[in-house]
Design a protein around this motif. Structure first.
Motif, mmCIF file in Angstrom:
data_model
loop_
_atom_site.group_PDB
_atom_site.id
_atom_site.type_symbol
_atom_site.label_atom_id
_atom_site.label_comp_id
_atom_site.label_asym_id
_atom_site.label_seq_id
_atom_site.Cartn_x
_atom_site.Cartn_y
_atom_site.Cartn_z
ATOM 1 N N ALA A 145 -10.672 12.426 -2.477
ATOM 2 C CA ALA A 145 -10.236 13.009 -3.807
ATOM 3 C C ALA A 145 -10.511 12.055 -4.973
ATOM 4 C CB ALA A 145 -8.831 13.225 -3.806
ATOM 5 N N ALA A 146 -10.952 10.774 -4.823
ATOM 6 C CA ALA A 146 -11.136 9.981 -6.037
ATOM 7 C C ALA A 146 -12.530 10.092 -6.441
ATOM 8 C CB ALA A 146 -11.060 8.493 -5.242
ATOM 9 N N GLY A 147 -13.399 10.595 -5.598
ATOM 10 C CA GLY A 147 -14.870 11.163 -6.186
ATOM 11 C C GLY A 147 -15.917 11.315 -5.278
ATOM 12 N N THR A 148 -17.108 11.458 -5.485
ATOM 13 C CA THR A 148 -18.090 11.914 -4.637
ATOM 14 C C THR A 148 -18.939 10.831 -3.842
ATOM 15 O OG1 THR A 148 -19.386 12.474 -6.440
ATOM 16 C CG2 THR A 148 -18.230 14.184 -5.505
ATOM 17 N N ASP A 149 -18.803 9.554 -4.633
ATOM 18 C CA ASP A 149 -19.822 8.352 -4.086
ATOM 19 C C ASP A 149 -18.580 7.482 -3.655
ATOM 20 O OD1 ASP A 149 -18.610 7.019 -6.351
ATOM 21 O OD2 ASP A 149 -19.970 7.894 -7.701
ATOM 22 N N TRP A 150 -19.484 6.406 -2.832
ATOM 23 C CA TRP A 150 -18.790 5.409 -2.211
ATOM 24 C C TRP A 150 -18.133 4.401 -2.893
ATOM 25 C CZ3 TRP A 150 -17.266 5.748 2.505
ATOM 26 C CH2 TRP A 150 -17.978 6.161 3.566
ATOM 27 N N ALA A 151 -18.653 4.089 -4.196
ATOM 28 C CA ALA A 151 -18.014 3.373 -5.213
ATOM 29 C C ALA A 151 -16.611 3.834 -5.660
ATOM 30 C CB ALA A 151 -18.937 3.182 -6.532
ATOM 31 N N SER A 152 -16.511 5.088 -5.572
ATOM 32 C CA SER A 152 -15.116 6.008 -6.191
ATOM 33 C C SER A 152 -14.326 5.933 -4.878
ATOM 34 C CB SER A 152 -15.281 7.318 -6.773
ATOM 35 O OG SER A 152 -16.454 6.962 -7.773
ATOM 36 N N ARG A 153 -14.870 6.262 -3.893
ATOM 37 C CA ARG A 153 -13.897 6.463 -2.519
ATOM 38 C C ARG A 153 -13.265 5.424 -1.784
ATOM 39 N NH1 ARG A 153 -16.277 11.789 0.802
ATOM 40 N NH2 ARG A 153 -15.874 13.292 -0.848
ATOM 41 N N PHE A 154 -14.158 4.486 -1.717
ATOM 42 C CA PHE A 154 -14.111 3.204 -0.815
ATOM 43 C C PHE A 154 -13.841 2.010 -1.363
ATOM 44 C CE2 PHE A 154 -15.047 -0.107 2.078
ATOM 45 C CZ PHE A 154 -14.505 0.299 3.440
ATOM 46 N N SER A 155 -12.709 1.321 -0.781
ATOM 47 C CA SER A 155 -11.889 0.279 -1.435
ATOM 48 C C SER A 155 -11.680 -0.766 -0.429
ATOM 49 C CB SER A 155 -10.662 0.396 -2.393
ATOM 50 O OG SER A 155 -9.973 -0.513 -2.975
ATOM 51 N N LEU A 156 -12.119 -2.054 -0.790
ATOM 52 C CA LEU A 156 -11.574 -3.143 0.122
ATOM 53 C C LEU A 156 -10.687 -4.251 -0.823
ATOM 54 C CD1 LEU A 156 -14.973 -4.296 1.815
ATOM 55 C CD2 LEU A 156 -12.844 -3.326 2.828
ATOM 56 N N GLU A 157 -10.216 -3.775 -1.957
ATOM 57 C CA GLU A 157 -9.597 -4.582 -2.733
ATOM 58 C C GLU A 157 -8.284 -5.167 -2.171
ATOM 59 O OE1 GLU A 157 -7.395 -1.073 -5.585
ATOM 60 O OE2 GLU A 157 -9.103 -2.088 -6.287
ATOM 61 N N ASP A 158 -7.456 -4.695 -1.262
ATOM 62 C CA ASP A 158 -6.454 -5.172 -0.856
ATOM 63 C C ASP A 158 -6.571 -6.035 0.046
ATOM 64 O OD1 ASP A 158 -4.441 -3.181 -2.198
ATOM 65 O OD2 ASP A 158 -5.831 -1.725 -0.728
ATOM 66 N N ASN A 159 -7.683 -6.718 0.667
ATOM 67 C CA ASN A 159 -7.991 -7.833 1.085
ATOM 68 C C ASN A 159 -7.915 -9.223 0.476
ATOM 69 O OD1 ASN A 159 -8.836 -6.744 4.206
ATOM 70 N ND2 ASN A 159 -9.867 -5.427 2.630
ATOM 71 N N PRO A 160 -7.553 -10.301 1.039
ATOM 72 C CA PRO A 160 -7.570 -11.402 0.325
ATOM 73 C C PRO A 160 -8.931 -11.949 -0.167
ATOM 74 C CG PRO A 160 -7.065 -12.076 2.474
ATOM 75 C CD PRO A 160 -6.903 -10.576 2.283
ATOM 76 N N LEU A 206 0.742 -1.165 0.021
ATOM 77 C CA LEU A 206 -0.099 -0.102 -0.093
ATOM 78 C C LEU A 206 0.839 1.201 0.059
ATOM 79 C CD1 LEU A 206 -2.853 -0.897 2.624
ATOM 80 C CD2 LEU A 206 -2.953 -0.995 0.119
ATOM 81 N N ARG A 207 2.156 1.225 -0.457
ATOM 82 C CA ARG A 207 3.032 2.362 -0.247
ATOM 83 C C ARG A 207 2.547 3.298 -0.970
ATOM 84 N NH1 ARG A 207 4.904 -1.717 -3.203
ATOM 85 N NH2 ARG A 207 6.070 -1.134 -5.055
ATOM 86 N N ASP A 208 2.185 3.316 -2.188
ATOM 87 C CA ASP A 208 1.581 4.406 -3.017
ATOM 88 C C ASP A 208 0.394 5.063 -2.378
ATOM 89 O OD1 ASP A 208 3.633 4.079 -4.897
ATOM 90 O OD2 ASP A 208 2.319 2.841 -6.101
ATOM 91 N N ARG A 209 -0.492 4.278 -1.823
ATOM 92 C CA ARG A 209 -1.683 4.637 -1.140
ATOM 93 C C ARG A 209 -1.420 5.606 -0.169
ATOM 94 N NH1 ARG A 209 -6.857 0.874 -2.068
ATOM 95 N NH2 ARG A 209 -6.580 0.534 -3.970
ATOM 96 N N VAL A 210 -0.295 5.198 0.894
ATOM 97 C CA VAL A 210 0.066 5.629 2.122
ATOM 98 C C VAL A 210 0.726 7.110 1.434
ATOM 99 C CG1 VAL A 210 1.570 5.661 3.927
ATOM 100 C CG2 VAL A 210 0.435 3.923 3.463
ATOM 101 N N HIS A 211 1.437 7.148 0.492
ATOM 102 C CA HIS A 211 1.972 8.256 -0.044
ATOM 103 C C HIS A 211 0.960 9.387 -0.400
ATOM 104 C CE1 HIS A 211 3.897 10.995 -3.043
ATOM 105 N NE2 HIS A 211 5.136 10.955 -2.251
ATOM 106 N N GLY A 212 0.023 9.026 -1.137
ATOM 107 C CA GLY A 212 -1.197 9.740 -1.589
ATOM 108 C C GLY A 212 -1.659 10.304 -0.304
#
Length: 749
Positions: free
Chosen positions: A469-484, A417-423
């Motif tokens: 900053a990714a968007g105005t809705d949950w689909a744009s903002r929220f991500s669980l993709e890093d979980n197995p 997640l280093r790029d996300r932490v940097h962001g």
């Protein structure tokens, strides 16, 4: 003791957490680990994400790199193709393993230092050649920096490193902009001085010429010549003061360190932006706000003056009222961010009680909350387990704030997640980083990396990111993709082992929070080992037990699979208190899934309603079509059919108009499709687009029953999701496998 009595003892333990009789064993001191972790005894022999290198002045690959990626980078530079290259590659990979072992043993330092230390171990052996070669190879290192394993210090060190990189870039940008403005403003003053009376004096003219050439000119005559009336005017006093003040503010600011090689113009040094608690960071921000306003105001004035656009009548009143309301997110983003690294266990300290208020305020403060514990004994119910991860609770609450960047993860996932932490540390607004690092002192035989990894695997501390900053809705903002396997309740992996007959067995095994807790010796009381001879069908894996309804769980006992130091497989039954915690963990995970758009109850409910409405509409259309065709086939009122009339031959669907492809009644031997119910899924046309076709309404009918085989008709019927294809009887008696195909076609008659 018979089997029923043995199971009764197991069931009593599950209900009470107490062992009665001698058939169940305590697991204290057995040094067990979840069965899925049996293959991870020695991490130093694996090439994985750790240790990481916090690269200073990274040339390529980013400022946080894994040791393996740096080694691969070196090999690309020094290892040629062929036998010599392969020999060097083996030496370097051995050195990588040695560095990984040194770090696991507690060694610290920069990569170049550890490289030399590891190479020396090879040099001290009987064959010194590999060590000397490796020492020479170390010169090819382009990425160097501090080496860190996945330990207790990792979250703060990584966050500080990435935060520092962002501040360095901000300082570089500021000095470039401020330097350019300072040059322009200085040129304005210099030009004004040259045209002033003082600038035309002989002494000033002489000082402006280099020393070797001062004797060439007659500066007195030059001064008399330039002093003629109308040759130049002095700079307006108001403008001079503004420019001089602007230069003074730019040179004395303390927000950005003075570039290397230049002397600071003040003794106090730059401001500090790294803090241990929220209260200190907030107080510093408040104390410096007047200087922030002054510098922002000065930069605006300096730009206007440099461009010759400052109009006193317009701009003087504007800048006289310049206050905090004039600073927008873009203005604040040019200043350094404040970083607060809260020590584990200090989240409830008085100086941090304002944490949520700080995040809600929109101040450019980045906060690291490091969590050591996921579970704890409930303070209100003795013997029960509660989720005590305050950091996780904070992260879940913070995602409800509109402008806060939130990242939750285990320390083992920080490299990914280093790029996300940097962001997050670079974003304009506030940010919260909630990181689980595991207990500071070992509570199991697992290394810190596996402790952190299994917490995320077991959904005890799932990873997620919320980026406004990714968007105005949950689909744009929220991500669980890093979980197995984020779509599942629990991640599932394959376990392969040998049974009592030494036969190879492979099964799918879920990793639940019960597996994670089994690694912690402090919670050994929630488990009991069952001898293999007492295993029975009433024992269910924890994920299977949790999937049952409450009434179906009665008479069943949940267990997890574990292995000892000899990799012997054991079943550990789990008491009800831990299973209650597991159920709460699963429900918390499901709520996160909904935020991430996975198994969203609103979407599934809407889909089910639309599917029902669609099916009802198709049924009405089919009924209407059936009534219409029957009415068309009936004789007119008062007209009797001719006695000699012969039955009319059925019209083939190939000759019928597409919109009327389904006759009212079909002979049972002919294949047909209930066209009005077709959902246009393409399943049949993909099998044979000459036999099956679409009508004007994009619904399927049998265009030519002889254009394919009976097998294709049967397969199309089996693939049809609505079961509207009826294969009829075979049309070609010689087709292979007809007996089997006729049986397969019976459900669709």
């Amino acid at each position: 003791m018979d089997m029923a009595a043995r199971f009764q003892e197991q069931f009593v333990f599950h209900l009470t957490g107490k062992r009665h009789g001698g058939e169940l064993d305590a697991i204290d001191g057995l040094n067990l680990r979840p069965a899925l972790l049996a293959g991870f005894r020695d991490l130093t022999r694996l090439r994985y994400d750790f240790p990481v290198v916090l690269v200073e002045n990274a040339i390529r690959g980013g400022s946080v790199q894994s040791l393996s990626s740096v080694i691969d980078e070196v090999l690309q530079q020094v290892a040629p193709r062929g036998i010599e290259g392969e020999r060097l590659r083996k030496h370097v990979l051995r050195l990588e393993r040695e560095i990984r072992a040194l770090v696991a043993q507690g060694a610290t330092g920069w990569l170049s230092e550890l490289w030399t230390l590891a190479a020396a171990r090879f040099t001290s052996g009987p064959d010194e050649t590999p060590g000397k070669v490796l020492e020479h190879t170390g010169a090819a290192l382009e990425s160097d920096g501090e080496v860190l394993d996945c330990g207790h210090q990792l979250p703060a060190r990584v966050l500080r490193h990435l935060w520092k990189q962002v501040q360095v870039e901000k300082a570089r940008t500021f000095h470039a902009d401020a330097g350019a403005l300072a040059v322009k403003l200085s040129d304005i003053l210099r030009a004004a001085f040259v045209h002033s009376v003082e600038g035309r004096r002989a002494e000033s003219l002489k000082a402006s010429v280099g020393g070797p050439h001062q004797e060439i000119f007659d500066f007195t005559a030059m001064s008399n010549l330039l002093r003629r009336p109308g040759a130049g005017d002095q700079l307006h006093e108001g403008r001079r003061k503004r420019i001089e003040h602007a230069l003074s503010v730019l040179r004395s600011q303390r927000f950005f360190a003075t570039p290397e090689g230049k002397q600071p113009t003040h003794d106090a040094g730059p401001y500090e932006f790294l803090f241990d608690d929220c209260a200190s960071a907030v107080q510093a921000f408040r104390d410096r706000l007047p200087q922030v306003l002054e510098l922002a105001r000065t930069m605006s004035i300096a730009q206007l003056e440099a461009d010759g656009c400052y109009i006193e009548a317009n701009h003087d009143p504007l800048f006289a009222e310049f206050d905090a309301s004039a600073l927008g997110p873009t203005d604040m983003a040019t200043f350094p961010n404040y970083l607060v690294c809260i020590a584990p266990g200090r989240i409830d300290a008085p100086e941090n009680v304002m944490l949520m208020e700080v995040l809600a305020s929109g101040l450019p403060i980045k906060i690291l909350v490091q969590t050591e514990e996921v579970l704890e004994d409930s303070p209100v119910s003795e013997g029960h387990l509660a989720f005590g991860a305050r950091g996780a609770q904070l992260a879940s609450t913070a995602i409800g704030l509109d402008n806060v960047f939130v990242l939750q993860s285990s320390s083992s996932n920080l490299y990914q997640l280093r790029d996300r932490v940097h962001g997050g540390v670079a974003c304009a607004g506030p940010a919260l980083f909630s990181i689980f690092s595991g207990p500071p002192s070992p509570v199991s035989s697992l290394p810190p990396y596996l402790t952190a990894t299994t917490a995320m695997q077991a959904r005890a501390f799932p990873a997620f990111t919320c980026d406004p900053a990714a968007g105005t809705d949950w689909a744009s903002r929220f991500s669980l993709e890093d979980n197995p396997q984020p779509e599942a309740d629990w991640p599932v992996d394959s376990l392969t082992y040998s049974d009592e007959e030494l036969q190879r067995v492979s099964e799918k095994l879920a990793f639940t929070i019960a597996d994670f807790v089994a690694t912690d010796r402090r919670y050994a009381r929630h488990f009991a080992r069952v001898p293999r001879s007492h295993w029975n069908t009433n024992m269910l894996r924890t994920d299977e037990w949790l999937a049952l309804d409450t009434k179906d769980q009665a008479g069943k006992v949940p267990y997890v699979l574990a292995v000892d130091e000899d990799d012997v497989l054991h079943r550990l039954i789990v008491d009800g208190k831990l299973m209650q915690a597991a159920r709460r963990c699963r429900e918390m995970w499901r709520r996160l899934q909904e935020l991430g758009g996975i198994h969203n109850s609103h979407a599934e409910r809407l889909l089910a309603r639309e599917r029902t409405a669609w099916e009802e509409q198709k049924q009405r259309e089919f009924a209407s079509l059936k009534d219409a065709t029957r009415a068309a086939a009936a004789p007119a009122p008062g007209v009797a059919p001719a006695a000699t009339a012969t039955p009319q031959a059925p019209v083939s669907t190939a000759q019928a108009a597409p919109a009327q492809a389904v006759p009212a009644e079909k002979p049972s031997d002919d294949p047909y499709i209930e066209t009005a119910r077709c959902s246009s899924c393409n399943e049949c046309t993909l099998i044979n687009d000459r036999m099956f076709a679409y009508d004007a309404n994009q619904q399927a009918y049998i265009a030519d029953a002889d254009a394919g085989t009976y097998r294709e008709l049967v397969e199309a019927a089996e693939n049809c999701q609505l079961s509207i294809i009826h294969p009829g009887k075979p049309r070609k008696p010689g087709e292979p496998g007809l007996d089997e195909l006729i049986k397969r076609a019976e459900p669709f008659a």
